[in-house]
Design an enzyme around this catalytic site. Structure first.
Site, mmCIF file in Angstrom:
data_model
loop_
_atom_site.group_PDB
_atom_site.id
_atom_site.type_symbol
_atom_site.label_atom_id
_atom_site.label_comp_id
_atom_site.label_asym_id
_atom_site.label_seq_id
_atom_site.Cartn_x
_atom_site.Cartn_y
_atom_site.Cartn_z
ATOM 1 N N ASP A 120 5.024 -0.419 -4.227
ATOM 2 C CA ASP A 120 4.675 -1.755 -4.879
ATOM 3 C C ASP A 120 5.385 -2.195 -5.457
ATOM 4 O O ASP A 120 6.203 -1.578 -6.239
ATOM 5 C CB ASP A 120 3.132 -1.304 -5.347
ATOM 6 C CG ASP A 120 2.254 -0.917 -4.603
ATOM 7 O OD1 ASP A 120 1.877 -1.658 -3.483
ATOM 8 O OD2 ASP A 120 1.273 -0.195 -5.028
ATOM 9 N N ASP A 138 -0.541 -5.396 1.123
ATOM 10 C CA ASP A 138 -1.963 -5.490 0.074
ATOM 11 C C ASP A 138 -2.488 -6.861 0.092
ATOM 12 O O ASP A 138 -3.578 -7.109 0.397
ATOM 13 C CB ASP A 138 -1.461 -4.813 -1.162
ATOM 14 C CG ASP A 138 -1.231 -3.407 -1.289
ATOM 15 O OD1 ASP A 138 -1.489 -2.736 -0.441
ATOM 16 O OD2 ASP A 138 -0.298 -3.156 -2.390
#
Length: 156
Positions: A120, A138
């Site tokens: 991330d 995401d």
């Protein structure tokens, strides 16, 4: 969904997976873990590894979640494909929304297979408040889910 219409959505899926993959590669090659780089007043690049699911759920477990999330991701991907096969050409918004979710799921699955975690790096914030760090995959899942919710609840 008939075969001749697949190519549009396959290209969308492939594009998102590719952008997700190379954005994560860039992060791995240019930022150390937990390193932050300011991009814009509300956006940082912040390299973190997510060993759990969305919002780091299960990330504090002792490792079993890695296998669980890997298997769960594969099941979800197969279920989405099965659902999408039944769509008709006129279901363009449904096909697109599921394509976005599928692309995101595959993008994060690639990370889980390659690294055992998801990379991330997108850190949206306002002053000292920070949203959960996320990635392109995401975001793709999020947009797909918003499209489904909008269609199901606001276009009834």
């Amino acid at each position: 969904m008939k075969r001749k219409y697949y190519w549009i959505y396959i290209n969308i899926i492939f594009f998102i997976i590719t952008v997700d993959f190379y954005s994560k590669k860039w992060i791995l090659n240019h930022l150390n873990i937990y390193e932050k780089q300011k991009v814009f007043f509300i956006l940082n690049l912040f390299h973190v590894h997510n060993f759990g699911a969305a919002f780091s759920i299960l990330s504090d477990q002792n490792g079993w979640q890695k296998y669980f999330l890997l298997i769960f991701s594969i099941i979800i991907i197969l279920a989405i494909i099965k659902i999408m096969i039944k769509f008709k050409k006129k279901d363009k918004n449904k096909i697109l929304s599921y394509s976005l979710i599928l692309a995101g799921a595959i993008g994060n699955l690639i990370d889980r297979i390659n690294y055992g975690f998801v990379i991330d790096f997108i850190d949206l914030h306002f002053k000292s408040w920070h949203f959960a760090t996320f990635n392109i995959a995401d975001f793709s899942i999020f947009i797909g889910m918003i499209m489904i919710i909008k269609k199901n609840y606001y276009n009834s």
